[in-house]
Design a protein around this motif. Structure first.
Motif, PDB file in Angstrom:
ATOM      1  N   GLU A   1       0.685  -1.404   0.012  1.00 43.47           N
ATOM      2  CA  GLU A   1       0.053  -0.017  -0.120  1.00 43.47           C
ATOM      3  C   GLU A   1       0.902   1.174  -0.007  1.00 43.47           C
ATOM      4  OE1 GLU A   1      -3.890   2.144   2.304  1.00 43.47           O
ATOM      5  OE2 GLU A   1      -2.581   0.342   3.396  1.00 43.47           O
ATOM      6  N   PRO A   2       1.326   1.889  -1.272  1.00 41.07           N
ATOM      7  CA  PRO A   2       2.045   2.991  -1.375  1.00 41.07           C
ATOM      8  C   PRO A   2       1.113   4.128  -0.798  1.00 41.07           C
ATOM      9  CG  PRO A   2       1.232   2.530  -3.365  1.00 41.07           C
ATOM     10  CD  PRO A   2       0.896   1.392  -2.443  1.00 41.07           C
ATOM     11  N   GLN A   3       1.655   5.059   0.127  1.00 42.51           N
ATOM     12  CA  GLN A   3       0.771   6.041   0.805  1.00 42.51           C
ATOM     13  C   GLN A   3       1.658   7.392   0.548  1.00 42.51           C
ATOM     14  OE1 GLN A   3      -2.026   6.514   2.724  1.00 42.51           O
ATOM     15  NE2 GLN A   3      -2.425   4.671   1.621  1.00 42.51           N
ATOM     16  N   HIS A   4       2.812   7.680  -0.138  1.00 45.68           N
ATOM     17  CA  HIS A   4       3.665   8.806   0.151  1.00 45.68           C
ATOM     18  C   HIS A   4       4.316   8.948  -1.194  1.00 45.68           C
ATOM     19  CE1 HIS A   4       2.569   8.964   4.391  1.00 45.68           C
ATOM     20  NE2 HIS A   4       3.065   7.759   4.294  1.00 45.68           N
TER      21      HIS A   4
ATOM     22  N   PHE B   1      16.697  10.666  -2.063  1.00 45.93           N
ATOM     23  CA  PHE B   1      15.427  10.816  -1.954  1.00 45.93           C
ATOM     24  C   PHE B   1      14.968  10.049  -0.772  1.00 45.93           C
ATOM     25  CE2 PHE B   1      14.817   7.752  -5.534  1.00 45.93           C
ATOM     26  CZ  PHE B   1      14.041   6.725  -4.951  1.00 45.93           C
ATOM     27  N   ILE B   2      13.991  10.324  -0.090  1.00 48.68           N
ATOM     28  CA  ILE B   2      13.333   9.701   1.073  1.00 48.68           C
ATOM     29  C   ILE B   2      12.328   8.888   0.354  1.00 48.68           C
ATOM     30  CG2 ILE B   2      12.401   9.801   3.476  1.00 48.68           C
ATOM     31  CD1 ILE B   2      15.541  10.838   3.159  1.00 48.68           C
ATOM     32  N   TYR B   3      12.290   7.683   0.727  1.00 51.34           N
ATOM     33  CA  TYR B   3      10.861   6.851   0.570  1.00 51.34           C
ATOM     34  C   TYR B   3      10.295   6.329   1.813  1.00 51.34           C
ATOM     35  CZ  TYR B   3       8.342   2.791  -1.249  1.00 51.34           C
ATOM     36  OH  TYR B   3       7.285   1.767  -1.503  1.00 51.34           O
ATOM     37  N   GLN B   4       8.807   6.502   1.865  1.00 54.06           N
ATOM     38  CA  GLN B   4       8.353   5.770   3.167  1.00 54.06           C
ATOM     39  C   GLN B   4       7.667   4.659   2.701  1.00 54.06           C
ATOM     40  OE1 GLN B   4       6.062   8.398   5.796  1.00 54.06           O
ATOM     41  NE2 GLN B   4       6.441   9.893   4.534  1.00 54.06           N
TER      42      GLN B   4
ATOM     43  N   ASN C   1       5.436   1.928   8.891  1.00 59.14           N
ATOM     44  CA  ASN C   1       5.776   2.843   8.098  1.00 59.14           C
ATOM     45  C   ASN C   1       6.932   3.671   8.504  1.00 59.14           C
ATOM     46  OD1 ASN C   1       5.199   4.547   5.862  1.00 59.14           O
ATOM     47  ND2 ASN C   1       4.565   5.930   7.311  1.00 59.14           N
ATOM     48  N   GLN C   2       7.921   3.510   7.719  1.00 59.04           N
ATOM     49  CA  GLN C   2       9.451   4.218   7.948  1.00 59.04           C
ATOM     50  C   GLN C   2       9.913   4.723   7.029  1.00 59.04           C
ATOM     51  OE1 GLN C   2      11.564   1.442  10.645  1.00 59.04           O
ATOM     52  NE2 GLN C   2      10.127   2.186  12.461  1.00 59.04           N
ATOM     53  N   MET C   3      11.018   5.507   7.024  1.00 59.33           N
ATOM     54  CA  MET C   3      11.518   6.271   6.083  1.00 59.33           C
ATOM     55  C   MET C   3      12.866   5.405   5.477  1.00 59.33           C
ATOM     56  SD  MET C   3      11.102  10.188   7.018  1.00 59.33           S
ATOM     57  CE  MET C   3      11.544   9.999   8.817  1.00 59.33           C
ATOM     58  N   TYR C   4      13.181   5.742   4.291  1.00 55.99           N
ATOM     59  CA  TYR C   4      14.660   4.758   3.832  1.00 55.99           C
ATOM     60  C   TYR C   4      15.174   6.127   2.837  1.00 55.99           C
ATOM     61  CZ  TYR C   4      12.433   0.857   5.710  1.00 55.99           C
ATOM     62  OH  TYR C   4      11.813  -0.134   6.774  1.00 55.99           O
ATOM     63  N   LEU C   5      16.505   5.950   2.749  1.00 55.78           N
ATOM     64  CA  LEU C   5      17.258   7.077   1.916  1.00 55.78           C
ATOM     65  C   LEU C   5      17.722   6.191   0.832  1.00 55.78           C
ATOM     66  CD1 LEU C   5      18.286   9.676   1.554  1.00 55.78           C
ATOM     67  CD2 LEU C   5      20.588   8.832   2.716  1.00 55.78           C
ATOM     68  N   TYR C   6      17.232   6.477  -0.430  1.00 56.07           N
ATOM     69  CA  TYR C   6      17.670   5.994  -1.592  1.00 56.07           C
ATOM     70  C   TYR C   6      18.420   6.915  -2.718  1.00 56.07           C
ATOM     71  CZ  TYR C   6      14.981   1.646  -1.355  1.00 56.07           C
ATOM     72  OH  TYR C   6      14.340   0.499  -0.890  1.00 56.07           O
TER      73      TYR C   6
END
Length: 723
Positions: A322-325, A337-340, A347-352
């Motif tokens: 379920e993508p939300q952001h 970029f930051i991906y949630q 639901n947390q953040m990841y740096l790509y």
């Protein structure tokens, strides 16, 4: 089953205190609102905050340089004078100072104001007391999206228009068929975090937008009864397992007037979300989710040609993805970029990198990120609000992008709504909890100590309302593994030697949480009213509800209602263990998913629940829309047993107690077909059921009519449960 008392709110009786009126079930939140600061925020690039005065007539500033003393920055009269000098005198009628302002420098704010002929985005310099910039579009327009170079895209019905700085209007689309919808945020029924239908690139030279083709979706009748002869207003409602809308993404180039469609694949029944422009404007990123909602691809496309460039990464699940952001690019670093995502549990953040390489997991413990606030001054740290205390609390956190380590910036248990100053040295912190109505302070980030207290609200009920006792409790889920948050509201003048009827108020579905450690513990005024009328009012967030992570929710995959009901029955066991509960007088009330739950409990636990009220209930998930329904249940063709088990139509024969079904007569969310089919099933089964429609209301009942609704529900419980 274990049970724990978590906290207690006890307000003593007062000789002149009284109970809520039925009107105050709706009007009470405003009437008894704790003291606060309206629209408070940091001023950009300064150690100052601003807010609107309590009479909505002035913009106020408090500055660290003068010990946070209050000063008037701008009056409504001064703003009106500036508007009259720029526009016709009758164009605006400001009832209050605008509350939706945002600071773009330490002296200039932006706000949107509607006039008689046009809608405006205005930049105002508080030092010069004058308007410095205006962007406008016609009053008939909607869903405006602005650029930095004074352009605005807006919708006229189902088509896109762009107003340029020099006054020229470009007609981007001209589809006469109303089933072709351009630029609207109402795509995929606003699931998947969709809240926009148009996106400008950084320079304002290109506009990306949704093109939704609904011609293949059947017309669904919604009747307007107010006309001399009732009028049918058809809507598009793709039901689970049926044909869905076809959505594409188009990029319009202002200079050339040309359009390109992103080459998002052959499948027409897929979901396109997370639309994000690359800072360079050369590329655009899109989350492409299959109709089964179990396989997400984050794709990169060439914005000039629409060609597919590459898939950066994929997420696959046996339940759902379920993508939300949308993506958030790191300032001054267009390659990161930051991906949630909640794919890994929370639901947390990841740096790509923009090539799809994962650089760092920015998650912290089991914290669910609920709101990303943005970067601090050096752009090396990111501030966000996240959960704590088994989902009961919200705290302010800060994560360092280089180390990946998070720190918690607020500490008092409760629900925090906080923000960080531009220089990253101070926090404007607002919070409440079960015993604190509202407190607003300035915190020092370095030592996390309170610098100054701006508001410390008193209990607004003292001397006016004899507030019932509210208690937060912890229970255990039906599988014996998971703590669940619950809330009990006790009757006025509670006597533990007496027995009281119970009203269970519930929701139970995803993306909602009823029990929190905020003022009144998340209880609504109708809950408080019913407690004052002599009811134990009980609420519990079962597995499947929000703020506890993906595993907490996905146990309900393909079997909606099963684990939710099992958990709610653990709550009933807890209640029945109390000597003051009349176990022969237990009722239930819920709306939407809560209406589904109420009807489920009334038909599947008919010996326990004597009275129920189901508002806007889903009765059979095959009557619900594709995007939400298929995420949790798959299609009726793929999961016939699950749909049959969740359907309440053939369970109508089990009904024993008194059930009131309420529906908005123009409900486009849970269509009336649900409740009508249930009523028909009750008739065929020889079961008496009460049915009430609210004309001119959609999925919920609002305004003064809501008072009527609450009076009806209260009377229903009094008549069939209390007596």
């Amino acid at each position: 089953m274990k049970k724990y008392v978590w906290s207690l709110l006890l307000v003593g009786s007062f000789a002149f205190a009284q109970k809520f009126t039925i009107d105050e079930t709706v009007m009470g939140p405003r009437k008894y609102a704790p003291t606060t600061l309206i629209a408070h925020q940091w001023k950009k690039d300064s150690k100052a905050i601003t807010y609107i005065s309590s009479d909505y007539s002035n913009l106020i500033e408090k500055n660290a340089s003068n010990a946070w003393k209050e000063s008037v920055l701008l009056t409504k009269s001064e703003l009106e004078t500036a508007l009259k000098s720029k526009f016709p005198t009758d164009e605006f009628s400001l009832r209050t100072f605008p509350t939706t302002i945002s600071w773009i420098t330490n002296t200039i704010f932006e706000t949107e104001i509607s006039g008689k002929t046009s809608n405006y985005k205005i930049s105002f310099d508080v030092a010069l007391k004058q308007i410095t910039n205006v962007i406008s579009y016609p009053a008939e327009g909607s869903q405006a999206k602005y650029t930095k170079n004074n352009q605005v895209a807006w919708l006229k019905d189902n088509n896109i228009r762009i107003s340029l700085a020099q006054g020229k209007v470009i007609e981007v689309t001209n589809d006469e068929n109303k089933a072709i919808v351009n630029g609207s945020d109402y795509v995929h029924r606003q699931e998947f975090g969709i809240h926009s239908g148009m996106w400008w690139n950084e320079t304002g030279s290109k506009l990306a937008y949704y093109r939704k083709d609904e011609t293949m979706v059947g017309d669904y009748p919604i009747i307007n009864w107010n006309e001399r002869e009732a009028i049918n207003k058809n809507g598009k409602y793709p039901m689970a397992g049926m044909t869905s809308e076809h959505v594409t993404l188009v990029i319009y180039d202002i200079a050339s007037g040309k359009k390109v469609t992103l080459q998002t694949g052959e499948s027409k029944e897929q979901y396109l979300t997370m639309v994000t422009w690359d800072p360079s404007g050369k590329f655009i990123y899109v989350g492409v989710l299959n109709r089964e909602q179990n396989h997400l691809k984050l794709n990169k496309y060439d914005a000039q040609t629409g060609a597919f460039v590459k898939t950066l990464f994929e997420e696959k699940a046996t339940t759902w993805v379920e993508p939300q952001h949308a993506l958030m690019f790191v300032p001054n670093n267009p390659t990161q970029f930051i991906y949630q995502t909640d794919f890994y549990g929370y639901n947390q953040m990841y740096l790509y990198t923009t090539e799809g390489k994962l650089l760092k997991n920015l998650g912290f413990k089991d914290v669910v990120v609920t709101n990303v606030l943005g970067f601090e001054a050096t752009n090396t740290k990111l501030n966000y609000i996240g959960t704590a205390n088994n989902g009961l609390d919200r705290q302010l956190y800060q994560v360092d992008l280089k180390s990946g380590k998070s720190i918690q910036l607020t500490s008092v248990s409760g629900i925090h709504n906080s923000s960080v100053s531009s220089d990253g040295t101070m926090v404007l912190d607002q919070y409440s909890n079960a015993t604190t109505p509202n407190e607003i302070s300035i915190l020092n980030i370095k030592n996390k100590m309170v610098n100054t207290t701006l508001v410390k609200a008193e209990n607004p009920f003292v001397g006016k309302i004899d507030l019932p006792k509210i208690e937060l409790v912890t229970l255990t889920s039906a599988d014996g593994k998971t703590p669940l948050n619950g809330r009990i509201i006790y009757p006025s003048n509670f006597d533990a030697t007496k027995k009281y009827p119970v009203m269970v108020y519930l929701y139970g579905g995803s993306h909602a949480q009823l029990v929190t450690n905020r003022w009144l513990s998340g209880a609504g005024y109708f809950d408080l009213y019913m407690a004052q009328q002599g009811y134990i009012v009980f609420t519990m967030d079962n597995r499947g509800s929000d703020a506890r992570g993906k595993k907490f929710c996905e146990v309900n995959h393909r079997q909606l209602g099963v684990n939710e009901m099992a958990d709610q029955m653990e709550g009933i066991k807890f209640l029945k263990s109390k000597t003051f509960v009349d176990t022969d007088k237990i009722g239930v009330f819920g709306w939407s998913f809560g209406g589904f739950m109420s009807t489920t409990l009334m038909t599947s636990q008919a010996d326990t629940f004597k009275v129920g009220v189901a508002g806007g209930p889903v009765i059979d998930w095959k009557y619900y829309e594709i995007m939400y329904g298929e995420r949790y249940m798959d299609t009726p063709q793929e999961n016939p047993e699950g749909y049959a088990k969740a359907s309440l139509i053939d369970k109508a024969k089990n009904l024993k107690g008194r059930l009131l079904v309420i529906h908005g007569a123009q409900d486009p969310v849970v269509v009336q077909q649900n409740s009508m089919n249930f009523i028909e099933a009750c008739i065929k089964a020889g079961k008496q059921v009460d049915y009430f429609l609210y004309p001119n209301h959609e999925h919920n009942v609002s305004g003064k009519d809501r008072i009527h609704m609450y009076a009806k529900i209260a009377d229903y419980f009094d008549t069939h449960l209390k007596k």
